[in-house]
Design an enzyme around this catalytic site. Structure first.
Site, PDB file in Angstrom:
ATOM      1  N   TYR A  34       4.263   5.170  -2.550  1.00 39.87           N
ATOM      2  CA  TYR A  34       4.415   6.495  -1.947  1.00 39.87           C
ATOM      3  C   TYR A  34       5.847   6.709  -1.464  1.00 39.87           C
ATOM      4  O   TYR A  34       6.414   7.799  -1.619  1.00 39.87           O
ATOM      5  CB  TYR A  34       3.434   6.661  -0.789  1.00 39.87           C
ATOM      6  N   TYR A  49       0.813  -1.203   0.000  1.00 44.73           N
ATOM      7  CA  TYR A  49       0.000   0.000   0.000  1.00 44.73           C
ATOM      8  C   TYR A  49       0.855   1.266   0.000  1.00 44.73           C
ATOM      9  O   TYR A  49       0.457   2.275  -0.576  1.00 44.73           O
ATOM     10  CB  TYR A  49      -0.919   0.007   1.233  1.00 44.73           C
TER      11      TYR A  49
END
Length: 764
Positions: free
Chosen positions: A484, A480
């Site tokens: 990022y 997840y």
């Protein structure tokens, strides 16, 4: 026909001259002002047009005067100025808004007297000038104190200035009261009053002013100088010597000015609509180029320096930087390892993972995300202010969860929107029964401000807060946040584009420049053990086994502490963060309850060359010089290793810094002390060199005495004698300057007469 030509058809010759003076003073706005005048004059006559022109031109500023000062960003300022003119309900309102904005830009981009858009060389010279000014001011204050002490010893100290009448009274009354006060006031030539018997007189001794008054007074003036530049001065909790050393250091001013100038220019570029996905995404091109130049300068400096240890190993600082966490690949690998193994430990404990996203209200965003149009709700907030807003929300959330006795742990990732406004991604683990309350608490505080923005025609949106439950069937928790993290470091692990259709490798340098200029911490772990312990333990590799055995044989640590240290060292060297996390007490364990903590002590001077004189503060430490001092005279605290705790009350230290490095210029002779080579001894001492008497330390006055001496010194500086001397010095400087100017000027040309040349008769 242009508006300027049409304006000449109204009024007489004097009107044309008067309007021409206004148009010549404001050539950048001349066409808009002339168009407004023509419109009003056609409707209401020439006089009404002249009144309109006088009223609407008096507060305007010529844009070319401001644009010519900031040539590196001139194009961006011109575009923003044109956009503001077009956004106005009328042309003149747009012109006034653009003029007011240009004035604010000029006021902000001039930091003190430094142009924030100038190159780094100008900034370095300006920082040197500021530090030299404070240092010179300190020297002048020392001279003033010596002069006052001499006059006080001779009994010639001027009296206090006479008091004037209270404010609020008529000016004539105040002036008459001032004249009376001056007539009655004593001066150095006033005869002393009659003194009776000396046996009944009480004499008070005024101690001469000490150098501590200089520090306090110089710090006050230095703080005023910092306020003029918008710079935060040194903390008042620091010693006065350290504060003055920072204020008079060019390196300190250089760091502060670079930060202030970078943030000011970047905020102006955000207001100029040059930071969004259709222009400069995440940050402006000007900031990206400035950050690239800074990195090149840093790399060039690291290549010119080398470090050598006691074993003769020599590396350049650039090579050592590549071996550490300054290398983006190493940094990304460590972050992913900690996230992945934290997830392994969380699944073993049966904890639930959640992925939250928190953003700021619309007033923090300069543009609208869909079409990159200017946001009318934007109130001029900087990304740093938006980050502080999110930090305030998280502080409320932590306090609420602590009151409810709910613990969470995980990682926080700060990522910029395309317009540079930060938002948070939170990967948190918690007990399954606590998940609804944690989500509700985060949602409550995230949607607390401006709730009307959260609804559209389809219902409530997730623009401010979003929560996703981690589904291990679709992927791991590390998956997840992997994108990022890579995007915020170097972006080389993902070849696809981000959500704004920009390449990850192109976006990563811009995000790094954004985080650097605004001072935003991108990654932070929550509720997990200290990573300092992890990194310090990993310094003791297999090569240091013999050294570690010798250390334990010499220090004889507690058996329980030695066993814990060995287990944690084994897990850390194997790269098993989950085992390390378990041995450190597990998630959400308080720092004071963790079995191993960093060992931080005061650094001592153990080399052959011990510096006893501080060139920053002017102190001679003498026998206390064994304590290592920093650049500004403060004691240095360094990490020596780790402290392992056994049973209650038993702890043992382990040294992990086994190498002692010495930095020197590249190519210096081996084994030489780089800091000591060519360094002169202290030019003077406070003792008699012939008799070698005791080292007499100056007495530091008490706070009350220092305050009284400072008041006496300020009263002396406000006296008439002091002002007269300053005026005399000022006039002497002006006279010397004029004399130098006359001497440097070329002699006037010789005037030749047109009369016929005369020859004496005897020479004919």
């Amino acid at each position: 026909m242009s508006a300027l030509e049409q304006s000449r058809t109204f009024g007489n010759f004097e009107c044309h001259q008067w309007r021409g003076a206004i148009f010549d003073a404001l050539p950048g706005w001349a066409e808009q002002l002339a168009a407004g005048f023509v419109y009003v004059a056609r409707q209401h006559g020439n006089a009404a047009g002249n009144r309109w022109l006088r009223r609407n031109s008096q507060d305007l500023v010529e844009p070319s005067f401001i644009l010519s000062r900031f040539m590196p960003i001139r194009a961006a300022l011109v575009r923003a100025m044109s956009a503001l003119v077009n956004r106005g309900s009328t042309t003149i309102e747009g012109v006034q808004a653009a003029s007011a904005w240009l004035l604010s830009v000029e006021r902000r981009l001039i930091v003190g007297s430094l142009n924030a858009t100038h190159d780094d060389d100008a900034l370095v010279n300006y920082a040197q000038a500021q530090a030299s000014a404070i240092d010179k001011n300190s020297s002048l204050l020392i001279g003033d104190i010596a002069k006052m002490n001499r006059l006080q010893r001779l009994g010639l100290v001027s009296p206090a200035p006479p008091r004037m009448a209270r404010n609020g009274q008529p000016l004539s009354v105040q002036y008459r009261a001032y004249q009376d006060a001056c007539a009655r006031a004593a001066n150095p030539f006033t005869p002393p009053p009659f003194i009776g018997n000396f046996r009944f007189q009480r004499w008070h001794y005024l101690r001469p002013l000490c150098l501590s008054v200089v520090r306090v007074r110089a710090i006050e003036q230095g703080r005023i100088r910092c306020a003029l530049h918008g710079i935060t001065p040194p903390s008042e909790k620091l010693p006065a010597k350290t504060q003055l050393a920072r204020l008079s250091c060019s390196l300190w001013w250089r760091r502060k000015l670079r930060r202030q100038c970078g943030r000011t220019v970047e905020q102006v570029m955000r207001e100029a609509h040059r930071v969004h996905k259709q222009a400069g995404i995440y940050c402006s091109d000007f900031t990206v180029e400035r950050r690239r130049s800074q990195r090149l300068r840093n790399n060039a400096l690291l290549e010119t320096l080398e470090a050598i240890n006691q074993e003769g190993q020599t590396y350049t600082l650039a090579e050592l930087a590549e071996l550490g966490l300054a290398n983006p690949d190493h940094r990304r690998a460590e972050l992913m390892l900690r996230i992945r193994d934290t997830e392994v430990e969380a699944r073993r404990l049966g904890h639930k993972g959640m992925f939250y996203t928190m953003t700021t209200p619309s007033k923090f965003h300069p543009v609208i995300a869909n079409n990159c149009v200017r946001n009318r709700k934007y109130q001029g907030a900087t990304p740093r202010e938006a980050q502080q807003y999110l930090q305030g929300l998280w502080a409320k959330v932590r306090a609420k969860l602590a009151r409810d006795e709910i613990g969470v742990y995980g990682i926080r990732v700060v990522e910029p929107h395309h317009d540079g406004t930060p938002h948070w991604h939170l990967l948190l683990w918690m007990k399954p029964e606590h998940e609804p309350q944690v989500t509700a608490t985060l949602r409550e505080y995230a949607e607390e401000a401006h709730p009307e923005e959260l609804f559209n025609r389809w219902g409530k949106t997730t623009a401010r807060f979003d929560a996703k439950r981690i589904d291990y069937k679709k992927g791991t928790a590390a998956g997840y946040v992997a994108k990022y993290i890579s995007k915020n470091i170097n972006g080389e692990q993902f070849m696809d584009a981000d959500k704004y259709d920009h390449s990850m490798t192109d976006s990563a340098p811009r995000i790094e420049a954004w985080a650097s200029v605004w001072g935003i911490r991108q990654f932070q772990f929550l509720g997990l053990p200290s990573v300092t312990v992890w990194r310090e333990v990993r310094r003791l590799t297999e090569k240091q086994d013999a050294m570690l055995k010798d250390w334990e044989a010499a220090t004889r640590p507690h058996p329980c502490a030695a066993r814990r240290f060995a287990q944690i060292r084994k897990a850390a060297n194997a790269g098993q963060w989950d085992q390390f996390l378990r041995l450190m007490g597990g998630p959400m364990t308080k720092r004071k309850d963790q079995p191993i903590k960093p060992w931080v002590e005061t650094k001592m001077n153990t080399g052959a060359h011990i510096e006893t004189f501080s060139h920053a503060t002017g102190e001679d430490f003498g026998p206390c010089a064994v304590v290592a001092r920093g650049q500004y005279g403060e004691e240095q605290k360094v990490t020596f290793g780790l402290v392992a705790t056994g049973r209650a009350g038993f702890s043992s230290e382990y040294m992990t810094r086994v190498y002692k490095w010495q930095v020197r210029a590249k190519g210096s002779r081996a084994g030489g002390d780089f800091q000591a080579v060519g360094e002169a001894e202290s030019p003077w001492t406070r003792v008699t060199n012939c008799t070698q008497g005791p080292d007499i330390q100056p007495r530091e006055p008490s706070p009350a005495e220092l305050k009284a001496q400072l008041a006496r010194f300020k009263a002396w500086q406000s006296s008439e004698i002091y002002r007269a001397e300053l005026e005399a010095v000022h006039h002497d400087i002006i006279a010397d300057r004029e004399a130098s100017r006359r001497m440097a000027a070329s002699p006037p040309p010789t005037s030749f007469s047109e009369e016929e040349e005369f020859f004496p008769p005897e020479l004919c």
